[in-house]
Design a protein around this motif. Structure first.
Motif, PDB file in Angstrom:
ATOM      1  N   GLY A  10       0.811  -1.205   0.000  1.00  0.00           N
ATOM      2  CA  GLY A  10       0.000   0.000   0.000  1.00  0.00           C
ATOM      3  C   GLY A  10       0.841   1.249   0.000  1.00  0.00           C
ATOM      4  N   LEU A  11       0.184   2.358   0.302  1.00  0.00           N
ATOM      5  CA  LEU A  11       0.842   3.660   0.350  1.00  0.00           C
ATOM      6  C   LEU A  11       1.043   4.058   1.802  1.00  0.00           C
ATOM      7  CD1 LEU A  11       1.771   6.351  -0.960  1.00  0.00           C
ATOM      8  CD2 LEU A  11      -0.641   7.059  -0.895  1.00  0.00           C
ATOM      9  N   VAL A  12       2.245   4.462   2.146  1.00  0.00           N
ATOM     10  CA  VAL A  12       2.555   4.856   3.520  1.00  0.00           C
ATOM     11  C   VAL A  12       3.524   6.027   3.487  1.00  0.00           C
ATOM     12  CG1 VAL A  12       4.477   3.214   3.702  1.00  0.00           C
ATOM     13  CG2 VAL A  12       3.274   3.956   5.777  1.00  0.00           C
ATOM     14  N   LYS A  87      11.346   4.183   4.009  1.00  0.00           N
ATOM     15  CA  LYS A  87      11.935   5.317   3.307  1.00  0.00           C
ATOM     16  C   LYS A  87      11.416   5.355   1.878  1.00  0.00           C
ATOM     17  CE  LYS A  87      16.259   4.575   5.851  1.00  0.00           C
ATOM     18  NZ  LYS A  87      17.716   4.309   5.734  1.00  0.00           N
ATOM     19  N   PRO A  88      11.431   6.516   1.245  1.00  0.00           N
ATOM     20  CA  PRO A  88      10.979   6.568  -0.155  1.00  0.00           C
ATOM     21  C   PRO A  88      11.730   5.591  -1.054  1.00  0.00           C
ATOM     22  CG  PRO A  88      11.124   8.775   0.733  1.00  0.00           C
ATOM     23  CD  PRO A  88      11.701   7.853   1.783  1.00  0.00           C
ATOM     24  N   GLU A  89      12.986   5.336  -0.761  1.00  0.00           N
ATOM     25  CA  GLU A  89      13.758   4.400  -1.588  1.00  0.00           C
ATOM     26  C   GLU A  89      13.343   2.947  -1.405  1.00  0.00           C
ATOM     27  OE1 GLU A  89      14.963   6.753   0.479  1.00  0.00           O
ATOM     28  OE2 GLU A  89      16.808   6.079   1.486  1.00  0.00           O
ATOM     29  N   ASP A  90      12.443   2.679  -0.461  1.00  0.00           N
ATOM     30  CA  ASP A  90      11.885   1.330  -0.316  1.00  0.00           C
ATOM     31  C   ASP A  90      10.727   1.094  -1.279  1.00  0.00           C
ATOM     32  OD1 ASP A  90      12.306   1.708   3.220  1.00  0.00           O
ATOM     33  OD2 ASP A  90      13.570   0.525   1.857  1.00  0.00           O
ATOM     34  N   THR A  91      10.311   2.148  -1.982  1.00  0.00           N
ATOM     35  CA  THR A  91       9.211   2.016  -2.937  1.00  0.00           C
ATOM     36  C   THR A  91       9.577   1.018  -4.021  1.00  0.00           C
ATOM     37  OG1 THR A  91       8.398   4.251  -2.548  1.00  0.00           O
ATOM     38  CG2 THR A  91       7.850   3.236  -4.671  1.00  0.00           C
ATOM     39  N   ALA A  92       8.706   0.024  -4.210  1.00  0.00           N
ATOM     40  CA  ALA A  92       8.975  -1.047  -5.173  1.00  0.00           C
ATOM     41  C   ALA A  92       7.801  -2.011  -5.173  1.00  0.00           C
ATOM     42  CB  ALA A  92      10.256  -1.792  -4.816  1.00  0.00           C
ATOM     43  N   GLY A 115       3.533 -10.343  -6.761  1.00  0.00           N
ATOM     44  CA  GLY A 115       4.052  -9.077  -6.265  1.00  0.00           C
ATOM     45  C   GLY A 115       2.976  -8.188  -5.661  1.00  0.00           C
ATOM     46  N   THR A 116       3.398  -7.329  -4.758  1.00  0.00           N
ATOM     47  CA  THR A 116       2.510  -6.350  -4.149  1.00  0.00           C
ATOM     48  C   THR A 116       3.245  -5.011  -4.105  1.00  0.00           C
ATOM     49  OG1 THR A 116       1.095  -5.867  -2.231  1.00  0.00           O
ATOM     50  CG2 THR A 116       3.220  -6.901  -1.769  1.00  0.00           C
ATOM     51  N   GLN A 117       2.536  -3.950  -4.457  1.00  0.00           N
ATOM     52  CA  GLN A 117       3.162  -2.635  -4.561  1.00  0.00           C
ATOM     53  C   GLN A 117       3.282  -1.988  -3.185  1.00  0.00           C
ATOM     54  OE1 GLN A 117       4.289  -0.796  -7.421  1.00  0.00           O
ATOM     55  NE2 GLN A 117       5.121   0.539  -5.814  1.00  0.00           N
ATOM     56  N   VAL A 118       4.466  -1.477  -2.904  1.00  0.00           N
ATOM     57  CA  VAL A 118       4.707  -0.680  -1.704  1.00  0.00           C
ATOM     58  C   VAL A 118       5.189   0.692  -2.171  1.00  0.00           C
ATOM     59  CG1 VAL A 118       6.156  -0.379   0.336  1.00  0.00           C
ATOM     60  CG2 VAL A 118       5.234  -2.637  -0.227  1.00  0.00           C
TER      61      VAL A 118
END
Length: 122
Positions: A10-12, A87-92, A115-118
């Motif tokens: 999800g979005l965090v 962290k933003p760099e964990d977005t994947a 896969g699941t979007q983070v």
């Protein structure tokens, strides 16, 4: 065949937490090692963490040590990834995988989830 289904993405906001789950079905074997990988836009898929079939041995890539925790519940055929201090760099897109070796390479695993979007916002 083993089917793997990830959930919990999800979005965090940065600094927040998420817990991913990966449920295995089909010809499941609790003796499988499990791993989590991730792929950011425009980048190759990279290793994040892995856990031995017993749950007693774990491995982490340096960038997530101290923030992410992998665990498993063999009775439920489920592996978890607790992600803190995101962290933003964990977005994947995060993928779970099952195989005989708790390695850090794609080839160490025989089965993959979709896969699941983070997404971590700054």
């Amino acid at each position: 065949q083993v089917q793997l289904v990830e959930s919990g993405g999800g979005l965090v906001q940065a600094g927040g937490s998420l817990r991913l789950s990966c449920a295995a079905s089909g010809r499941t074997r609790s003796m499988y090692a499990m791993g989590w990988f991730r792929q950011a836009p425009g980048k190759e898929r990279e290793f994040v963490t892995a856990i031995h079939w017993s749950g007693r041995i774990t491995y982490y890539t340096d960038s997530v040590k101290g923030r992410f925790t992998i665990s498993r519940d063999n009775a439920k055929n489920t592996v978890y990834l607790q992600m803190n201090s995101l962290k933003p760099e964990d977005t994947a897109v995060y993928y779970c995988a099952a195989g005989w070796v708790a390695g850090d390479k794609d080839d160490d695993y025989d089965y993959w989830g979709q896969g699941t979007q983070v997404t971590v916002s700054s």
